[in-house]
Design a protein around this motif. Structure first.
Motif, PDB file in Angstrom:
ATOM      1  N   MET A  89       0.848  -1.205   0.000  1.00 31.37           N
ATOM      2  CA  MET A  89       0.000   0.000   0.000  1.00 31.37           C
ATOM      3  C   MET A  89       0.880   1.250   0.000  1.00 31.37           C
ATOM      4  SD  MET A  89      -1.233  -0.108   4.061  1.00 31.37           S
ATOM      5  CE  MET A  89      -0.905  -1.876   4.332  1.00 31.37           C
ATOM      6  N   ARG A  90       0.311   2.361  -0.482  1.00 33.90           N
ATOM      7  CA  ARG A  90       1.067   3.618  -0.456  1.00 33.90           C
ATOM      8  C   ARG A  90       0.908   4.301   0.895  1.00 33.90           C
ATOM      9  NH1 ARG A  90       0.054   6.419  -6.069  1.00 33.90           N
ATOM     10  NH2 ARG A  90       0.531   4.682  -7.479  1.00 33.90           N
ATOM     11  N   ILE A  91       1.656   5.396   1.078  1.00 27.39           N
ATOM     12  CA  ILE A  91       1.689   6.051   2.392  1.00 27.39           C
ATOM     13  C   ILE A  91       0.301   6.597   2.798  1.00 27.39           C
ATOM     14  CG2 ILE A  91       2.385   8.380   1.621  1.00 27.39           C
ATOM     15  CD1 ILE A  91       4.441   8.227   4.083  1.00 27.39           C
ATOM     16  N   ALA A  92      -0.516   7.033   1.824  1.00 28.69           N
ATOM     17  CA  ALA A  92      -1.846   7.571   2.151  1.00 28.69           C
ATOM     18  C   ALA A  92      -2.729   6.475   2.755  1.00 28.69           C
ATOM     19  CB  ALA A  92      -2.508   8.146   0.897  1.00 28.69           C
ATOM     20  N   GLU A  93      -2.642   5.284   2.181  1.00 29.85           N
ATOM     21  CA  GLU A  93      -3.412   4.145   2.677  1.00 29.85           C
ATOM     22  C   GLU A  93      -2.880   3.702   4.058  1.00 29.85           C
ATOM     23  OE1 GLU A  93      -5.977   2.483   1.796  1.00 29.85           O
ATOM     24  OE2 GLU A  93      -5.785   0.405   2.507  1.00 29.85           O
ATOM     25  N   LEU A  94      -1.564   3.717   4.209  1.00 36.67           N
ATOM     26  CA  LEU A  94      -0.944   3.380   5.505  1.00 36.67           C
ATOM     27  C   LEU A  94      -1.444   4.339   6.587  1.00 36.67           C
ATOM     28  CD1 LEU A  94       1.168   1.769   7.191  1.00 36.67           C
ATOM     29  CD2 LEU A  94       2.892   3.421   6.436  1.00 36.67           C
ATOM     30  N   SER A  95      -1.554   5.615   6.218  1.00 43.30           N
ATOM     31  CA  SER A  95      -2.032   6.637   7.142  1.00 43.30           C
ATOM     32  C   SER A  95      -3.489   6.361   7.541  1.00 43.30           C
ATOM     33  CB  SER A  95      -1.919   8.016   6.493  1.00 43.30           C
ATOM     34  OG  SER A  95      -2.628   8.975   7.231  1.00 43.30           O
ATOM     35  N   ARG A  96      -4.319   6.043   6.560  1.00 44.99           N
ATOM     36  CA  ARG A  96      -5.730   5.772   6.817  1.00 44.99           C
ATOM     37  C   ARG A  96      -5.872   4.549   7.729  1.00 44.99           C
ATOM     38  NH1 ARG A  96      -9.728   3.048   5.403  1.00 44.99           N
ATOM     39  NH2 ARG A  96      -8.611   1.651   3.994  1.00 44.99           N
ATOM     40  N   ARG A  97      -5.120   3.505   7.415  1.00 43.15           N
ATOM     41  CA  ARG A  97      -5.222   2.242   8.158  1.00 43.15           C
ATOM     42  C   ARG A  97      -4.730   2.381   9.609  1.00 43.15           C
ATOM     43  NH1 ARG A  97      -4.539  -2.618   5.812  1.00 43.15           N
ATOM     44  NH2 ARG A  97      -4.663  -3.334   7.967  1.00 43.15           N
ATOM     45  N   SER A  98      -3.662   3.151   9.789  1.00 40.67           N
ATOM     46  CA  SER A  98      -3.057   3.247  11.124  1.00 40.67           C
ATOM     47  C   SER A  98      -3.596   4.438  11.922  1.00 40.67           C
ATOM     48  CB  SER A  98      -1.540   3.388  10.995  1.00 40.67           C
ATOM     49  OG  SER A  98      -1.240   4.580  10.271  1.00 40.67           O
ATOM     50  N   GLU A  99      -4.382   5.296  11.249  1.00 41.91           N
ATOM     51  CA  GLU A  99      -4.866   6.541  11.856  1.00 41.91           C
ATOM     52  C   GLU A  99      -3.713   7.452  12.311  1.00 41.91           C
ATOM     53  OE1 GLU A  99      -8.220   6.143  14.584  1.00 41.91           O
ATOM     54  OE2 GLU A  99      -8.602   4.128  13.852  1.00 41.91           O
ATOM     55  N   VAL A 100      -2.579   7.356  11.630  1.00 43.97           N
ATOM     56  CA  VAL A 100      -1.443   8.245  11.912  1.00 43.97           C
ATOM     57  C   VAL A 100      -1.292   9.173  10.700  1.00 43.97           C
ATOM     58  CG1 VAL A 100       1.053   8.370  12.343  1.00 43.97           C
ATOM     59  CG2 VAL A 100      -0.280   6.487  13.332  1.00 43.97           C
ATOM     60  N   PRO A 101      -1.280  10.497  10.893  1.00 40.22           N
ATOM     61  CA  PRO A 101      -1.169  11.426   9.761  1.00 40.22           C
ATOM     62  C   PRO A 101       0.126  11.209   8.964  1.00 40.22           C
ATOM     63  CG  PRO A 101      -1.662  12.603  11.817  1.00 40.22           C
ATOM     64  CD  PRO A 101      -1.355  11.186  12.189  1.00 40.22           C
ATOM     65  N   VAL A 102       0.062  11.478   7.656  1.00 38.41           N
ATOM     66  CA  VAL A 102       1.226  11.267   6.778  1.00 38.41           C
ATOM     67  C   VAL A 102       2.485  12.004   7.279  1.00 38.41           C
ATOM     68  CG1 VAL A 102       2.150  11.659   4.437  1.00 38.41           C
ATOM     69  CG2 VAL A 102      -0.144  10.674   4.721  1.00 38.41           C
ATOM     70  N   PRO A 103       2.396  13.295   7.677  1.00 35.18           N
ATOM     71  CA  PRO A 103       3.623  13.955   8.145  1.00 35.18           C
ATOM     72  C   PRO A 103       4.239  13.249   9.358  1.00 35.18           C
ATOM     73  CG  PRO A 103       1.856  15.564   7.818  1.00 35.18           C
ATOM     74  CD  PRO A 103       1.238  14.205   7.665  1.00 35.18           C
ATOM     75  N   THR A 104       3.366  12.693  10.238  1.00 34.47           N
ATOM     76  CA  THR A 104       3.873  11.976  11.417  1.00 34.47           C
ATOM     77  C   THR A 104       4.565  10.681  10.985  1.00 34.47           C
ATOM     78  OG1 THR A 104       1.981  12.870  12.626  1.00 34.47           O
ATOM     79  CG2 THR A 104       3.227  11.136  13.714  1.00 34.47           C
ATOM     80  N   ILE A 105       3.969   9.994  10.001  1.00 35.48           N
ATOM     81  CA  ILE A 105       4.616   8.776   9.485  1.00 35.48           C
ATOM     82  C   ILE A 105       5.995   9.116   8.925  1.00 35.48           C
ATOM     83  CG2 ILE A 105       4.511   6.944   7.724  1.00 35.48           C
ATOM     84  CD1 ILE A 105       1.493   6.947   7.970  1.00 35.48           C
ATOM     85  N   LYS A 106       6.066  10.232   8.171  1.00 33.32           N
ATOM     86  CA  LYS A 106       7.361  10.636   7.592  1.00 33.32           C
ATOM     87  C   LYS A 106       8.386  10.946   8.682  1.00 33.32           C
ATOM     88  CE  LYS A 106       5.812  12.097   3.052  1.00 33.32           C
ATOM     89  NZ  LYS A 106       5.406  13.223   2.187  1.00 33.32           N
ATOM     90  N   PHE A 107       7.884  11.542   9.770  1.00 33.93           N
ATOM     91  CA  PHE A 107       8.763  11.844  10.901  1.00 33.93           C
ATOM     92  C   PHE A 107       9.276  10.538  11.530  1.00 33.93           C
ATOM     93  CE2 PHE A 107       9.041  12.448  15.565  1.00 33.93           C
ATOM     94  CZ  PHE A 107      10.153  13.284  15.605  1.00 33.93           C
ATOM     95  N   TYR A 108       8.390   9.552  11.683  1.00 30.14           N
ATOM     96  CA  TYR A 108       8.812   8.262  12.261  1.00 30.14           C
ATOM     97  C   TYR A 108       9.801   7.541  11.347  1.00 30.14           C
ATOM     98  CZ  TYR A 108       4.946   8.696  15.648  1.00 30.14           C
ATOM     99  OH  TYR A 108       4.105   9.114  16.626  1.00 30.14           O
ATOM    100  N   LEU A 109       9.652   7.738  10.021  1.00 28.94           N
ATOM    101  CA  LEU A 109      10.595   7.133   9.078  1.00 28.94           C
ATOM    102  C   LEU A 109      11.970   7.808   9.212  1.00 28.94           C
ATOM    103  CD1 LEU A 109       8.254   6.843   5.944  1.00 28.94           C
ATOM    104  CD2 LEU A 109       9.389   4.904   7.074  1.00 28.94           C
TER     105      LEU A 109
END
Lengths: 210, 210
Positions: free
Chosen positions: B1-21
């Motif tokens: 899945m792409r990052i937008a779908e990952l965000s939807r599934r995990s309920e974590v906003p995309v910028p936060t996911i990028k920060f965790y990466l």
């Protein structure tokens, strides 16, 4: 006593005492000259309560002020003051009011009904509980909901033990202070003892005694 | 899945996911072009664990990284990984090693001896407990030390219930994740239920049913 003595007695550094005076967490001493004031036992005691709230309870200055106002509000019984102070001690987290949250609120209501506990709608414990349950849902940890009833049982035992202990306190201010300090410390103590118990149980389970 | 779908599934906003990466709390996805990557169920699951540690446990990024390293360390049993992760979850407060502290450490040792619990010297629960006891001394709340044994009893019941529950989990990663998430949530849930029970007990005591 002068501020240096107050500092020694309360174990709070002089600059911190001055900060508490400026922010009005601590009431002023009696001014004896333009740059000196006299402090009393009441100041020592109040400083200990402030330390408990900030250092143990992890409260902000604003939250500490609110708790202190509730603790010493005139015309209230010691039990009511302690109750109101405890409400103020809970840091409310922002809530996302989505479907999961609604479901968690219902689960909280169902749990308290099942237990037959009388808990006001304004008790912040309801929101803390719903928030924790919503997190279990969001993280897909729903089987752990079964542990809620076990936790309710032990939490009630803890509450009964501490209230029975407090009931022996006849001075209203000391009652409120003990209730507030123990509320903050009790959480820390439970958390530490639970981790200690976990290690003991796991150790016994994985390396049986011969 | 792409990052937008990952965000939807995990309920974590995309910028936060990028920060965790960027901070390496989250392992990278599989790069499919110069600015796109594919993520998997493992990423969804890891994000849930990260949320639990940060949002529920209140851990810092550095502490979260340490816990994650312990949770997924290769070559360790699930029980050992969970134990090590739990050690890392405790925020150690700085200790003033004065006479009061020494006395609190002795009181902690005496309590654990009395209980007959096997708790390693390295378990941070020992320090948390000594720290709480030192605070009781410093605030002149020594009568409350009597509550330690009651609290030990209820903490043990809680630990037994949760370990019995966990014992049913056969997937090692799920075992460690549940243990870590419940460790953080259990404290919050106990704290809320204890306050709810206090209100119920006080209400019954002060306004008896007719």
């Amino acid at each position: 006593m002068r501020i240096a003595e107050l500092s020694r007695r309360s174990e709070v550094p002089v600059p911190t005492i001055k900060f508490y005076l400026r922010t009005e967490l601590l009431f002023p001493g009696e001014r004896t000259s333009h740059n000196q004031a006299q402090y009393t036992e009441a100041h020592v005691r109040r400083l200990k309560v402030i330390r408990a709230l900030i250092e143990v309870g992890g409260l902000s200055i604003a939250a500490t002020r609110e708790v202190l106002e509730k603790m010493y509000a005139p015309g209230m019984s010691a039990v009511d003051s302690a109750g109101k102070a405890q409400f103020a001690m809970v840091t409310q987290r922002p809530v996302i009011e989505d479907e999961t949250w609604e479901r968690a609120v219902k689960e909280t209501d169902a749990l308290l009904d099942r237990l037959g506990w009388q808990v006001r709608a304004t008790n912040p414990a309801r929101q803390s509980l719903a928030s924790a349950i919503a997190t279990l849902y969001r993280l897909g940890q729903t089987p752990q909901l079964k542990l809620l009833d076990d936790y309710a049982k032990v939490a009630r035992q803890a509450a009964e033990a501490e209230l029975a202990h407090l009931a022996g306190e006849t001075d209203p201010d000391a009652f409120v202070e003990s209730a507030v300090i123990w509320t903050a410390l009790g959480d820390v103590i439970f958390s530490a003892l639970r981790r200690a118990a976990q290690e003991d149980i796991v150790t016994r389970f994985t390396s049986p005694q011969e």
